[in-house]
Design an enzyme around this catalytic site. Structure first.
Site, short mmCIF file in Angstrom:
data_model
loop_
_atom_site.label_atom_id
_atom_site.label_comp_id
_atom_site.label_asym_id
_atom_site.label_seq_id
_atom_site.Cartn_x
_atom_site.Cartn_y
_atom_site.Cartn_z
N ARG A 1 0.83 -1.21 0.00
CA ARG A 1 0.00 0.00 0.00
C ARG A 1 0.86 1.25 0.00
O ARG A 1 0.50 2.25 -0.63
CB ARG A 1 -0.97 -0.03 1.19
CG ARG A 1 -2.10 -1.01 0.93
CD ARG A 1 -3.06 -1.16 2.08
NE ARG A 1 -4.18 -2.01 1.66
CZ ARG A 1 -5.05 -2.56 2.50
NH1 ARG A 1 -4.93 -2.37 3.81
NH2 ARG A 1 -6.03 -3.31 2.04
N TYR B 1 -7.03 0.37 -6.73
CA TYR B 1 -6.56 -0.97 -6.34
C TYR B 1 -5.78 -0.94 -5.03
O TYR B 1 -5.49 0.12 -4.48
CB TYR B 1 -5.81 -1.67 -7.46
CG TYR B 1 -4.57 -1.08 -8.07
CD1 TYR B 1 -3.83 -0.07 -7.49
CD2 TYR B 1 -4.13 -1.59 -9.30
CE1 TYR B 1 -2.68 0.42 -8.09
CE2 TYR B 1 -2.98 -1.09 -9.91
CZ TYR B 1 -2.26 -0.09 -9.29
OH TYR B 1 -1.13 0.39 -9.89
N GLU B 2 -5.49 -2.14 -4.51
CA GLU B 2 -4.91 -2.32 -3.17
C GLU B 2 -5.77 -1.69 -2.08
O GLU B 2 -5.28 -1.19 -1.09
CB GLU B 2 -3.49 -1.75 -3.11
CG GLU B 2 -2.45 -2.56 -3.87
CD GLU B 2 -2.19 -3.92 -3.25
OE1 GLU B 2 -2.50 -4.11 -2.06
OE2 GLU B 2 -1.67 -4.79 -3.96
N GLY B 3 -7.09 -1.75 -2.27
CA GLY B 3 -8.02 -1.14 -1.34
C GLY B 3 -8.33 0.28 -1.77
O GLY B 3 -7.45 1.14 -1.77
N GLN C 1 -9.43 2.91 2.53
CA GLN C 1 -8.28 3.34 3.32
C GLN C 1 -8.71 4.35 4.39
O GLN C 1 -8.24 4.30 5.54
CB GLN C 1 -7.21 3.97 2.42
CG GLN C 1 -6.67 3.06 1.34
CD GLN C 1 -6.08 1.78 1.89
OE1 GLN C 1 -5.37 1.77 2.86
NE2 GLN C 1 -6.41 0.67 1.23
#
Length: 592
Positions: free
Chosen positions: A297, A441-443, A448
């Site tokens: 992240r 992406y990646e949350g 977040q």
């Protein structure tokens, strides 16, 4: 698009003059003999040279050509295979990998700078080694010694690559809903069956083998996220001697046609009873996956920063050369028909905004990487614990804030070009398209923000935040009177953030909707306030050395711009937070 110039001087400034990172390395035996200031400089210079000369020139052509799907095979754009082999041959895939298994062994703070340069040069290309590094990290921390010995060396070499297979068509953020199954076999392996989507580098022609890390559920797994296990599933089976054997039952069903990162293969992956091996303990797959999440992240945040840097480099070169109209104060280039647009106030506003956000973001990403190294390598248990807590708190901010500002910065860069920024040949519109995915992406950035508010603030009553707040305020109060122009507004910004945090914590107990309503704006208030802390530190150094040349004078002027024109954004954002959730629910779903 101008040639990419790695910002090595600014990186060196942060390393040696702001954070004094080499002194930290010297106090950690695990790194003391591995790295020092001279080694760091040599590593970054060599990485920058390869990236600028080999990878960057493929950015636009890779976007124009994209990946091609041909009967289950993915063909990357022209030049990618050779560039990847050159990059891998120099050891850069394993730059932060464990030396025990052939990695270069550099600390994360070095890896973060290499990532920035690679992402700025060519984000699509950078995603292939990034996913490999993430897979390696999970294996290093959770796989058996036998799996590590067999798979890590060729992955660090870049001969084999890695992928992370999480998402399914019906299960994105809520991974507890996944349906992929793993059936135990008599020989200790598992047969993995299911479909995964949005798999970066799930199929490509760059490496000999692809090592998929797949989230799946065992037959007797508990329901939800507590029943997820992690499996290593190779594209090509590997013999006891390390040689490649027959193909595994893994196939790529298609690749996605995307807004950006077109030279990165985003795949639908089918596992049809594929042979896999358990990584870590049964039903502990999310823990194994989240080992690399703090690193990944942060890495995605760095992608936003990197694209903003590339956009700024293009824009400042254009602004110095493009002639349009005269400066408001009178002609600046009387011998020419018009002045360069860099003289105009609005163009300067955009350029300085880009510069301030990029350099503040680089300081932020470097600081978080430094904390990751402390958490991993420090022999002081208290220091490790404090660093781990700061990483947990700051990671969602780094991912979301850096990518949100990355998009803003790429848009500013396009705007500097005017109509030419909308034309493909100049490259600015590609940076915007590529940057957009970093917020997703990646949350997603909304997730977040919820993570920051729900898990990192409300869940511990603001204790970890309080420790960071005291650290920042102690720094500001310790500045001499000659630094009051930075210390005073930093203290005021912290007072605002402290009060806003207390307000959110109080309201969260009365209405569960308040956390989600406040999350995004709160994260941005924290982000701008953290940048003020880093800019105060950079300005402190620059003030002391401003007589030494243009670099320090530029740094000081940019710091003053940040405090005057960008930090005040916290006030409107704070007002938005305090408006609460009520107005979000004035309309029924049918009225939206």
């Amino acid at each position: 698009m101008s040639d990419y110039l790695p910002p090595l001087r600014d990186m060196e400034f942060l390393f040696n003059e702001v954070f004094d990172i080499p002194s930290q390395w010297a106090r950690m035996p695990a790194l003391a003999e591995q790295i020092d200031a001279d080694t760091a400089r040599a590593v970054l210079e060599q990485a920058g040279k390869v990236i600028a000369q080999v990878v960057a020139p493929l950015n636009r052509s890779g976007d124009e050509q994209g990946c091609r799907f041909d009967a289950g095979r993915v063909v990357t754009p022209d030049g990618f295979v050779q560039a990847y082999r050159t990059y891998a041959a120099d050891g850069w895939v394993g730059v932060a990998g464990s030396p025990e298994f052939g990695g270069m062994g550099m600390p994360k703070v070095i890896g973060a700078q290499v990532e920035e340069m690679l992402n700025a040069a060519n984000l699509s290309f950078a995603l292939y080694p990034m996913l490999t590094a993430g897979a390696c990290l999970s294996l290093l921390n959770h796989a058996s010694e036998a799996l590590k010995a067999r798979y890590l060396p060729p992955m660090y070499e870049g001969r084999w690559s890695g992928s992370m297979c999480l998402t399914e068509p019906h299960a994105g953020t809520d991974l507890g809903l996944i349906r992929t199954r793993a059936e135990p076999q008599a020989d200790g392996s598992y047969r993995v069956s299911g479909t995964k989507i949005f798999i970066t580098g799930g199929e490509q022609d760059l490496s000999e083998n692809i090592i998929h890390l797949v989230l799946a559920k065992l037959p007797d797994a508990p329901a939800g996220a507590k029943g997820i296990s992690l499996f290593l599933v190779p594209k090509v089976m590997v013999g006891d001697d390390g040689a490649l054997n027959q193909a595994n039952a893994v196939s790529c069903g298609s690749i996605e046609h995307k807004m950006g990162i077109k030279a990165s293969a985003t795949c639908v992956m089918n596992f049809d009873g594929a042979t896999g091996y358990l990584v870590g303990e049964p039903n502990k797959g999310l823990a194994a996956m989240f080992t690399m999440m703090n690193y990944e992240r942060l890495g995605v945040g760095i992608q936003g920063l990197a694209l903003g840097e590339r956009s700024y480099q293009n824009a400042i070169e254009y602004a110095r050369e493009r002639l349009q109209s005269r400066a408001p104060s009178g002609p600046q280039a009387a011998e020419q028909a018009a002045d360069p647009i860099v003289v105009h106030p609005d163009v300067r506003r955009m350029l300085l905004t880009m510069k301030a956000l990029n350099e503040g973001g680089r300081a932020f990403s470097t600081y978080v990487a430094q904390q990751l190294d402390l958490a991993k390598y420090s022999e002081d248990a208290a220091a490790r614990s404090q660093a781990e807590a700061q990483v947990a708190l700051l990671t969602p901010v780094a991912k979301a804030f850096l990518t949100d500002l990355g998009l803003e910065t790429t848009v500013h860069g396009q705007q500097v070009f005017g109509g030419h920024g909308y034309i493909r040949e100049w490259g600015q519109e590609q940076l915007i398209r590529d940057c957009r995915i970093t917020q997703i992406y990646e949350g997603t950035n909304g997730i977040q923000a919820l993570d920051l508010m729900g898990r990192k603030l409300v869940a511990d009553g603001g204790r970890t935040y309080g420790l960071l707040s005291e650290q920042i305020k102690a720094y500001a109060k310790g500045l001499p009177a000659s630094r009051a122009e930075f210390g005073a507004p930093l203290l005021a910004a912290m007072a605002n953030l402290d009060e806003l945090t207390a307000w959110v914590l109080d309201r969260a107990h009365g209405d569960p909707r308040e956390v989600g309503a406040a999350a995004v704006e709160y994260l941005h208030v924290m982000g701008y306030t953290l940048y003020a802390w880093f800019w105060a530190q950079m300005a402190d150094v620059a003030l002391a050395r401003q007589e030494q040349g243009a670099f320090y004078q530029s740094k000081l002027g940019t710091a003053r711009f940040y405090f005057a024109r960008l930090l005040p954004r916290i006030h409107s954002l704070s007002a938005s937070v305090k408006a609460g959730s009520h107005s979000l629910y004035l309309l029924d779903a049918e009225q939206l």
